[in-house]
Design a protein around this motif. Structure first.
Motif, PDB file in Angstrom:
ATOM      1  N   THR A   1       0.332  -0.885   0.198  1.00  0.00           N
ATOM      2  CA  THR A   1      -0.134   0.275  -0.080  1.00  0.00           C
ATOM      3  C   THR A   1       0.684   1.162   0.066  1.00  0.00           C
ATOM      4  N   ALA A   2       2.057   1.567   0.438  1.00  0.00           N
ATOM      5  CA  ALA A   2       2.615   2.755   0.495  1.00  0.00           C
ATOM      6  C   ALA A   2       3.411   3.062  -0.441  1.00  0.00           C
ATOM      7  N   LYS A   3       3.948   1.576  -1.162  1.00  0.00           N
ATOM      8  CA  LYS A   3       4.702   1.862  -2.377  1.00  0.00           C
ATOM      9  C   LYS A   3       3.816   2.239  -3.723  1.00  0.00           C
ATOM     10  N   TYR A   4       2.556   1.689  -3.552  1.00  0.00           N
ATOM     11  CA  TYR A   4       1.273   2.155  -5.020  1.00  0.00           C
ATOM     12  C   TYR A   4       0.460   2.636  -5.081  1.00  0.00           C
ATOM     13  N   GLY A   5      -0.187   2.913  -3.120  1.00  0.00           N
ATOM     14  CA  GLY A   5      -1.271   4.083  -3.022  1.00  0.00           C
ATOM     15  C   GLY A   5      -3.069   3.188  -3.063  1.00  0.00           C
ATOM     16  N   ILE A   6      -2.388   1.295  -2.952  1.00  0.00           N
ATOM     17  CA  ILE A   6      -2.839   0.852  -3.537  1.00  0.00           C
ATOM     18  C   ILE A   6      -3.708   0.696  -2.139  1.00  0.00           C
ATOM     19  N   LYS A   7      -5.142   0.452  -1.825  1.00  0.00           N
ATOM     20  CA  LYS A   7      -5.600  -0.122  -0.740  1.00  0.00           C
ATOM     21  C   LYS A   7      -6.031  -1.652  -0.776  1.00  0.00           C
ATOM     22  N   ILE A   8      -5.648  -1.924   0.933  1.00  0.00           N
ATOM     23  CA  ILE A   8      -6.011  -3.567   0.393  1.00  0.00           C
ATOM     24  C   ILE A   8      -6.859  -3.796   1.724  1.00  0.00           C
ATOM     25  N   ASN A   9      -7.977  -4.629   1.273  1.00  0.00           N
ATOM     26  CA  ASN A   9      -9.607  -5.309   1.701  1.00  0.00           C
ATOM     27  C   ASN A   9      -8.697  -6.832   2.212  1.00  0.00           C
ATOM     28  N   ASP A  10      -8.369  -7.087   3.504  1.00  0.00           N
ATOM     29  CA  ASP A  10      -8.124  -8.284   3.644  1.00  0.00           C
ATOM     30  C   ASP A  10      -8.931  -9.423   4.864  1.00  0.00           C
ATOM     31  N   ALA A  11     -10.084 -10.185   3.955  1.00  0.00           N
ATOM     32  CA  ALA A  11     -10.912 -10.767   4.280  1.00  0.00           C
ATOM     33  C   ALA A  11     -10.817 -11.727   5.256  1.00  0.00           C
ATOM     34  N   ASN A  12     -11.621 -11.861   6.208  1.00  0.00           N
ATOM     35  CA  ASN A  12     -11.710 -13.120   6.819  1.00  0.00           C
ATOM     36  C   ASN A  12      -9.999 -13.896   6.995  1.00  0.00           C
ATOM     37  N   PRO A  13      -9.470 -12.985   7.825  1.00  0.00           N
ATOM     38  CA  PRO A  13      -7.930 -13.214   8.135  1.00  0.00           C
ATOM     39  C   PRO A  13      -8.095 -14.284   9.031  1.00  0.00           C
ATOM     40  N   ASP A  14      -8.719 -15.153   9.653  1.00  0.00           N
ATOM     41  CA  ASP A  14      -8.263 -16.362  10.166  1.00  0.00           C
ATOM     42  C   ASP A  14      -9.078 -17.472   9.442  1.00  0.00           C
ATOM     43  N   GLY A  15      -9.384 -17.183   8.233  1.00  0.00           N
ATOM     44  CA  GLY A  15      -9.971 -18.308   7.506  1.00  0.00           C
ATOM     45  C   GLY A  15      -9.262 -19.640   7.237  1.00  0.00           C
ATOM     46  N   SER A  16      -9.999 -20.617   6.160  1.00  0.00           N
ATOM     47  CA  SER A  16      -9.280 -22.003   5.185  1.00  0.00           C
ATOM     48  C   SER A  16      -8.405 -21.514   4.028  1.00  0.00           C
ATOM     49  N   SER A  17      -8.364 -23.119   3.343  1.00  0.00           N
ATOM     50  CA  SER A  17      -7.932 -22.815   2.165  1.00  0.00           C
ATOM     51  C   SER A  17      -9.819 -22.781   1.098  1.00  0.00           C
ATOM     52  N   GLN A  18      -9.862 -23.767   1.770  1.00  0.00           N
ATOM     53  CA  GLN A  18     -11.628 -24.050   1.672  1.00  0.00           C
ATOM     54  C   GLN A  18     -12.756 -22.641   2.033  1.00  0.00           C
ATOM     55  N   ASP A  19     -12.317 -21.596   2.708  1.00  0.00           N
ATOM     56  CA  ASP A  19     -13.289 -20.905   2.715  1.00  0.00           C
ATOM     57  C   ASP A  19     -12.883 -19.948   1.562  1.00  0.00           C
ATOM     58  N   GLU A  20     -11.531 -20.117   1.258  1.00  0.00           N
ATOM     59  CA  GLU A  20     -11.083 -18.877  -0.395  1.00  0.00           C
ATOM     60  C   GLU A  20     -11.963 -19.404  -1.431  1.00  0.00           C
ATOM     61  N   ILE A  21     -11.697 -20.962  -1.224  1.00  0.00           N
ATOM     62  CA  ILE A  21     -12.565 -21.195  -2.752  1.00  0.00           C
ATOM     63  C   ILE A  21     -13.498 -21.015  -2.849  1.00  0.00           C
ATOM     64  N   ASN A  22     -14.511 -21.131  -1.419  1.00  0.00           N
ATOM     65  CA  ASN A  22     -16.080 -20.634  -1.446  1.00  0.00           C
ATOM     66  C   ASN A  22     -16.353 -19.419  -1.987  1.00  0.00           C
ATOM     67  N   ALA A  23     -15.184 -18.481  -1.206  1.00  0.00           N
ATOM     68  CA  ALA A  23     -15.367 -17.232  -1.082  1.00  0.00           C
ATOM     69  C   ALA A  23     -15.367 -16.794  -2.293  1.00  0.00           C
ATOM     70  N   VAL A  24     -14.876 -17.113  -2.857  1.00  0.00           N
ATOM     71  CA  VAL A  24     -14.696 -16.648  -5.374  1.00  0.00           C
ATOM     72  C   VAL A  24     -15.974 -17.473  -5.900  1.00  0.00           C
TER      73      VAL A  24
END
Length: 376
Positions: free
Chosen positions: A83-106
């Motif tokens: 973010t500091a280098k490019y000025g792009i905001k990062i949204n970090d969803a469900n930081p304590d989730g799982s790999s399966q959670d990632e697939i589900n979210a997609v």
């Protein structure tokens, strides 16, 4: 708790609610004689160079990541640096989730602005969901070993370590050094893994390591399932998501988890924590990066990957006590962070890795047998 690949990971089911819809239009980067559709770009050359990729990503202005705890492999510093280098905001969803959670979210958030742009998951999850991924090859693609990437660029490994046994020396007076040790009655109600192995690659890897320590092989993970079933029957295994919090509470003074996460997440909060690589089950793995084929911010997604696979990004993972996939190239090129490199524990020699087919079959076996073995 999070999420692989071998030298493979997290588990609470993510409850997704309807949110702001409206998919982003594909970003285009225009250069002299070149117009790139960011969602279709397969390499930096499709943008005509880094300058155009940066411009396209900045125009999007946002990057959606998922299941990245800030204290996991130095991701807090990595995200802040991007973010500091490019000025792009990062949204970090469900930081304590799982790999399966990632697939589900997609799958479940497809078409929404808050859908994941990029994924960091166990390799077994990547290779079974390539239809959801966008092929892309970072500029340093040749520095990634052939065995650690898909030929078409749909996924590639990022950082990893070894399955290790960690314990609180203030509560565990007889140090365990092997999976065999952990079956002793003195460890009753003390041992946990980092989640459900049917959902989390870190836990899945613990089962694989236990299999190798008990007569199993990359073709046969069943002895690992049996091992934990017996550990549960004896009362030694605590079926919770083990981590720093359960260690601090005294619920699980012993963890079977990645060496680098124990060194960073647990040891930083429990000064009496000690980590050992078991003598009877050497299992090493990498996690895997990928870009969602339906990423709402496709240019930012590709810029993020270029950042992670730059010398800076690779050394940031190393500073988190993880082993970046391009470590060999960093050492050979003289660009490695020497102080961070010196802190890594000596790696066992002769470590081998399962094939994609072996991992897929092992994952299927755990999915079929785990609940019955543990009584879930």
């Amino acid at each position: 708790m999070r999420k692989r690949r071998v030298l493979v990971a997290g588990a609470a089911v993510l409850v997704l609610t309807a949110g702001a819809c409206g998919s982003s239009k594909s970003t285009t980067a225009t250069t002299t004689g070149t117009t790139a559709d960011a969602s279709k770009a397969k390499s930096l050359s499709d943008f005509g160079g880094m300058t155009n990729l940066v411009a396209a990503a900045k125009k999007e202005g946002t990057l959606n990541v998922i299941t990245l705890p800030r204290n996991w492999a130095n991701y807090g510093t990595i995200m802040d640096g991007f973010t500091a280098k490019y000025g792009i905001k990062i949204n970090d969803a469900n930081p304590d989730g799982s790999s399966q959670d990632e697939i589900n979210a997609v799958q479940q958030l497809k078409g929404q602005d808050r859908a994941p742009d990029v994924l960091d998951m166990g390799t077994s999850f990547a290779i079974t969901n390539t239809n959801l991924l966008a092929p892309y090859k970072v500029a340093s693609w040749n520095d990634i070993p052939e065995a650690n990437k898909a030929p078409d660029g749909s996924w590639w490994d990022d950082y990893g370590g070894f399955v290790a046994i960690g314990y609180d020396t203030a509560k565990v007076t007889t140090p365990p050094t092997s999976f065999a040790d952990l079956t002793k009655p003195i460890y009753k109600n003390q041992i946990a893994i980092n989640g459900d192995p049917t959902q989390a690659s870190a836990a899945f890897s613990a089962v694989y390591a236990a299999a190798l320590a008990n007569g199993g092989s990359f073709d046969d993970i069943t002895p690992g399932i049996t091992y934990f079933a017996n550990l549960h029957k004896s009362g030694n295994f605590v079926p919770v998501k083990g981590g720093a919090a359960t260690v601090q509470s005294g619920q699980t003074p012993i963890l079977i988890w990645w060496d680098y996460l124990q060194a960073s997440e647990v040891a930083s909060q429990v000064p009496t924590w000690k980590v050992v690589i078991p003598t009877d089950g050497h299992y090493a793995a990498y996690y895997t990066q990928a870009i969602s084929a339906t990423a709402p911010h496709p240019a930012a997604a590709r810029l993020w990957e270029e950042y992670l696979y730059s010398v800076q990004g690779q050394n940031l993972w190393l500073q988190g006590e993880a082993r970046p996939i391009e470590l060999t190239a960093l050492v050979q090129n003289g660009t490695v962070d020497k102080a961070a490199y010196a802190k890594l524990p000596a790696a066992p020699t002769g470590v081998s890795y399962p094939t994609e087919d072996q991992q897929t079959k092992a994952k299927a076996a755990v999915s079929q047998k785990w609940a019955g073995a543990i009584g879930g």
